[in-house]
Design a protein around this motif. Structure first.
Motif, PDB file in Angstrom:
ATOM      1  N   ALA A 126       0.849  -1.206   0.000  1.00  0.00           N
ATOM      2  CA  ALA A 126       0.000   0.000   0.000  1.00  0.00           C
ATOM      3  C   ALA A 126       0.878   1.247   0.000  1.00  0.00           C
ATOM      4  N   GLY A 127       2.065   1.128  -0.594  1.00  0.00           N
ATOM      5  CA  GLY A 127       2.968   2.269  -0.699  1.00  0.00           C
ATOM      6  C   GLY A 127       2.639   3.104  -1.933  1.00  0.00           C
ATOM      7  N   GLY A 128       3.598   3.906  -2.363  1.00  0.00           N
ATOM      8  CA  GLY A 128       3.368   4.843  -3.465  1.00  0.00           C
ATOM      9  C   GLY A 128       2.929   4.151  -4.749  1.00  0.00           C
ATOM     10  N   ALA A 129       3.603   3.056  -5.105  1.00  0.00           N
ATOM     11  CA  ALA A 129       3.295   2.385  -6.378  1.00  0.00           C
ATOM     12  C   ALA A 129       1.882   1.795  -6.331  1.00  0.00           C
ATOM     13  N   ALA A 130       1.534   1.173  -5.207  1.00  0.00           N
ATOM     14  CA  ALA A 130       0.195   0.576  -5.075  1.00  0.00           C
ATOM     15  C   ALA A 130      -0.884   1.658  -5.106  1.00  0.00           C
ATOM     16  N   ARG A 131      -0.622   2.756  -4.417  1.00  0.00           N
ATOM     17  CA  ARG A 131      -1.609   3.859  -4.405  1.00  0.00           C
ATOM     18  C   ARG A 131      -1.849   4.391  -5.812  1.00  0.00           C
ATOM     19  N   GLY A 132      -0.757   4.546  -6.559  1.00  0.00           N
ATOM     20  CA  GLY A 132      -0.871   5.057  -7.932  1.00  0.00           C
ATOM     21  C   GLY A 132      -1.617   4.090  -8.838  1.00  0.00           C
ATOM     22  N   LEU A 145     -10.898  -6.385  -6.606  1.00  0.00           N
ATOM     23  CA  LEU A 145      -9.513  -5.976  -6.374  1.00  0.00           C
ATOM     24  C   LEU A 145      -9.288  -6.047  -4.867  1.00  0.00           C
ATOM     25  N   VAL A 146      -8.376  -6.936  -4.460  1.00  0.00           N
ATOM     26  CA  VAL A 146      -8.061  -7.096  -3.037  1.00  0.00           C
ATOM     27  C   VAL A 146      -6.680  -6.509  -2.777  1.00  0.00           C
ATOM     28  N   MET A 147      -6.588  -5.683  -1.750  1.00  0.00           N
ATOM     29  CA  MET A 147      -5.279  -5.136  -1.345  1.00  0.00           C
ATOM     30  C   MET A 147      -4.917  -5.705   0.017  1.00  0.00           C
ATOM     31  N   VAL A 148      -3.672  -6.174   0.153  1.00  0.00           N
ATOM     32  CA  VAL A 148      -3.175  -6.552   1.483  1.00  0.00           C
ATOM     33  C   VAL A 148      -1.922  -5.736   1.761  1.00  0.00           C
ATOM     34  N   ASN A 149      -1.714  -5.413   3.019  1.00  0.00           N
ATOM     35  CA  ASN A 149      -0.495  -4.702   3.392  1.00  0.00           C
ATOM     36  C   ASN A 149      -0.073  -5.111   4.792  1.00  0.00           C
ATOM     37  N   ARG A 150       1.262  -5.194   4.967  1.00  0.00           N
ATOM     38  CA  ARG A 150       1.823  -5.546   6.281  1.00  0.00           C
ATOM     39  C   ARG A 150       1.267  -4.612   7.356  1.00  0.00           C
ATOM     40  N   THR A 151       1.276  -3.307   7.070  1.00  0.00           N
ATOM     41  CA  THR A 151       0.684  -2.333   7.998  1.00  0.00           C
ATOM     42  C   THR A 151      -0.751  -2.095   7.536  1.00  0.00           C
ATOM     43  N   LEU A 152      -1.681  -2.787   8.206  1.00  0.00           N
ATOM     44  CA  LEU A 152      -3.069  -2.824   7.724  1.00  0.00           C
ATOM     45  C   LEU A 152      -3.695  -1.426   7.640  1.00  0.00           C
ATOM     46  N   GLU A 153      -3.356  -0.568   8.603  1.00  0.00           N
ATOM     47  CA  GLU A 153      -3.990   0.766   8.667  1.00  0.00           C
ATOM     48  C   GLU A 153      -3.781   1.555   7.371  1.00  0.00           C
ATOM     49  N   LYS A 154      -2.616   1.358   6.729  1.00  0.00           N
ATOM     50  CA  LYS A 154      -2.341   2.116   5.492  1.00  0.00           C
ATOM     51  C   LYS A 154      -3.329   1.710   4.394  1.00  0.00           C
ATOM     52  N   ALA A 155      -3.589   0.409   4.310  1.00  0.00           N
ATOM     53  CA  ALA A 155      -4.546  -0.070   3.298  1.00  0.00           C
ATOM     54  C   ALA A 155      -5.954   0.394   3.657  1.00  0.00           C
ATOM     55  N   GLN A 156      -6.280   0.366   4.942  1.00  0.00           N
ATOM     56  CA  GLN A 156      -7.630   0.797   5.368  1.00  0.00           C
ATOM     57  C   GLN A 156      -7.850   2.285   5.072  1.00  0.00           C
ATOM     58  N   ALA A 157      -6.800   3.079   5.220  1.00  0.00           N
ATOM     59  CA  ALA A 157      -6.926   4.514   4.918  1.00  0.00           C
ATOM     60  C   ALA A 157      -7.217   4.716   3.428  1.00  0.00           C
ATOM     61  N   LEU A 158      -6.587   3.881   2.586  1.00  0.00           N
ATOM     62  CA  LEU A 158      -6.843   3.986   1.143  1.00  0.00           C
ATOM     63  C   LEU A 158      -8.274   3.569   0.813  1.00  0.00           C
ATOM     64  N   ARG A 159      -8.742   2.545   1.504  1.00  0.00           N
ATOM     65  CA  ARG A 159     -10.108   2.055   1.279  1.00  0.00           C
ATOM     66  C   ARG A 159     -11.125   3.185   1.475  1.00  0.00           C
ATOM     67  N   GLN A 160     -10.834   4.051   2.437  1.00  0.00           N
ATOM     68  CA  GLN A 160     -11.759   5.156   2.721  1.00  0.00           C
ATOM     69  C   GLN A 160     -11.857   6.132   1.551  1.00  0.00           C
ATOM     70  N   GLN A 161     -10.754   6.256   0.796  1.00  0.00           N
ATOM     71  CA  GLN A 161     -10.786   7.155  -0.376  1.00  0.00           C
ATOM     72  C   GLN A 161     -11.686   6.605  -1.480  1.00  0.00           C
ATOM     73  N   ALA A 163     -14.510   4.792  -0.864  1.00  0.00           N
ATOM     74  CA  ALA A 163     -15.570   4.259   0.002  1.00  0.00           C
ATOM     75  C   ALA A 163     -16.745   3.684  -0.774  1.00  0.00           C
ATOM     76  N   ASP A 164     -17.084   4.251  -1.944  1.00  0.00           N
ATOM     77  CA  ASP A 164     -18.277   3.799  -2.663  1.00  0.00           C
ATOM     78  C   ASP A 164     -17.966   2.729  -3.722  1.00  0.00           C
ATOM     79  N   VAL A 165     -16.735   2.210  -3.736  1.00  0.00           N
ATOM     80  CA  VAL A 165     -16.368   1.210  -4.754  1.00  0.00           C
ATOM     81  C   VAL A 165     -16.540  -0.194  -4.163  1.00  0.00           C
ATOM     82  N   GLU A 166     -17.524  -0.941  -4.693  1.00  0.00           N
ATOM     83  CA  GLU A 166     -17.885  -2.218  -4.060  1.00  0.00           C
ATOM     84  C   GLU A 166     -16.879  -3.327  -4.313  1.00  0.00           C
ATOM     85  N   ASN A 167     -16.194  -3.289  -5.487  1.00  0.00           N
ATOM     86  CA  ASN A 167     -15.305  -4.410  -5.824  1.00  0.00           C
ATOM     87  C   ASN A 167     -13.879  -4.207  -5.303  1.00  0.00           C
ATOM     88  N   PHE A 168     -13.688  -3.314  -4.359  1.00  0.00           N
ATOM     89  CA  PHE A 168     -12.369  -3.079  -3.767  1.00  0.00           C
ATOM     90  C   PHE A 168     -12.426  -3.487  -2.295  1.00  0.00           C
TER      91      PHE A 168
END
Ligand code: NDP
Length: 271
Positions: A126-132, A145-161, A163-168
């Motif tokens: 969930a670093g720069g490349a994944a975010r892009g 689209l499933v995202m996993v990250n060692r530091t879960l909070e970083k991926a969860q913060a991205l999920r909030q951006q 929020a309305d995308v069901e397949n993520f």
């Protein structure tokens, strides 16, 4: 005066960008120069380049966030990625883009022939490349689209951006046991140190694609795991590198160069 472009980053000793852009310029008969600027500090180096008449820059580690702050006009992709990898200078304005994700998508679909639409896609990191990569990947309508990250909070913060995308969906590495994906993307930096993210071998489909975003490293631990799981289509990030460069070239020069010959030339066999 010949139009000037540059890559800014540090370190840049192994960069392929000048070769890529000079090849594109030759192929499209464009007159330009492209140099690598290994800078200690971002803003003074960019200010100098602009004062000399520079037209645009690519940006690589560790300056993608500095470029985000420096820009006056951010594209939607750059805004969602929170990072910038290309800038165009027009007077006082600094237009900023992030082409990493679209480069990845173009490589997967056009060069490797894997449609993302309707597929189950896993992205590690969930670093720069994944975010892009998130917005360009989601624009292709994967089934999930499933995202996993060692530091879960970083991926969860991205999920909030998104929020309305069901397949993520966000999962943990432990959740991946028993899950299987058509396309698995390693967007962690683990391979740069010869490490393997804790991904179970049964996430791979033999008919699917295992894609390592790092490039020039040959068969990384991630690609070795995928090969051992019987995946026959393995790729590293050299195609993504060339494709993001082609997008920047198109944005700067209004012409899309051909990428296949260059990707072929720069590819290191994955053995
Ligand atoms: P960042 O430093 O921004 O992010 C690193 C990510 O890797 C984080 O999610 C981090 O997790 C994770 N990570 C690091 N080590 C491990 C590990 N041992 N196990 C599990 N997760 C780990 O890096 P970037 O996003 O900029 O780069 C990621 C990769 O993409 C690199 O290999 C880079 O070379 C490649 N890349 C390729 C490009 C191309 O054009 N082909 C362009 C840009 C990048 P955590 O959050 O927990 O720290």
């Amino acid at each position: 005066m010949t139009d000037q472009y540059a890559l800014i980053g540090n370190p840049l000793s192994h960069t392929k960008s000048p070769l890529i852009h000079e090849t594109f310029a030759g192929e499209t008969a464009q007159s330009l120069t492209y140099v690598a600027i290994e800078a200690e500090a971002f803003a003074p180096a960019v200010d100098r380049f602009r004062a000399q008449g520079g037209k645009g820059m690519n940006v690589t580690a560790p300056f993608k966030l500095d470029a985000f702050a420096y820009a006056t006009d951010l594209s939607e992709r750059a805004r969602l990625a929170g990072a910038v990898n290309a800038m165009r200078f027009e007077g006082d304005r600094v237009f900023a883009e992030n082409f990493d994700g679209v480069g990845l998508v173009n490589d997967i679909q056009r060069n490797l022939g894997f449609e993302l639409k309707g597929r189950r896609v896993l992205i590690l990191g969930a670093g720069g490349a994944a975010r892009g990569a998130l917005l360009p990947l989601l624009e292709q309508n994967p089934a999930q689209l499933v995202m996993v990250n060692r530091t879960l909070e970083k991926a969860q913060a991205l999920r909030q951006q998104f929020a309305d995308v069901e397949n993520f969906t966000i999962m943990t590495y432990a959740d991946l046991v028993g899950e299987r994906f058509d396309i698995v993307l390693n967007a962690t930096s683990a391979s740069l140190r010869g490490d393997l993210p804790p991904v179970p071998a049964d996430v791979f489909s033999p008919q699917g694609l295992a894609y390592e975003l790092a490039y020039g490293k040959g068969l990384t631990p991630f690609l070795r795991l995928a090969k051992g799981a019987g995946v026959h289509q393995l790729a590293d990030g050299v195609g993504m590198l060339v494709e993001q460069a082609a997008e920047a070239f198109l944005w700067w020069r209004g012409m899309r160069p051909d990428t296949r010959g260059l990707i072929h030339k720069l590819t290191i066999p994955l053995v």
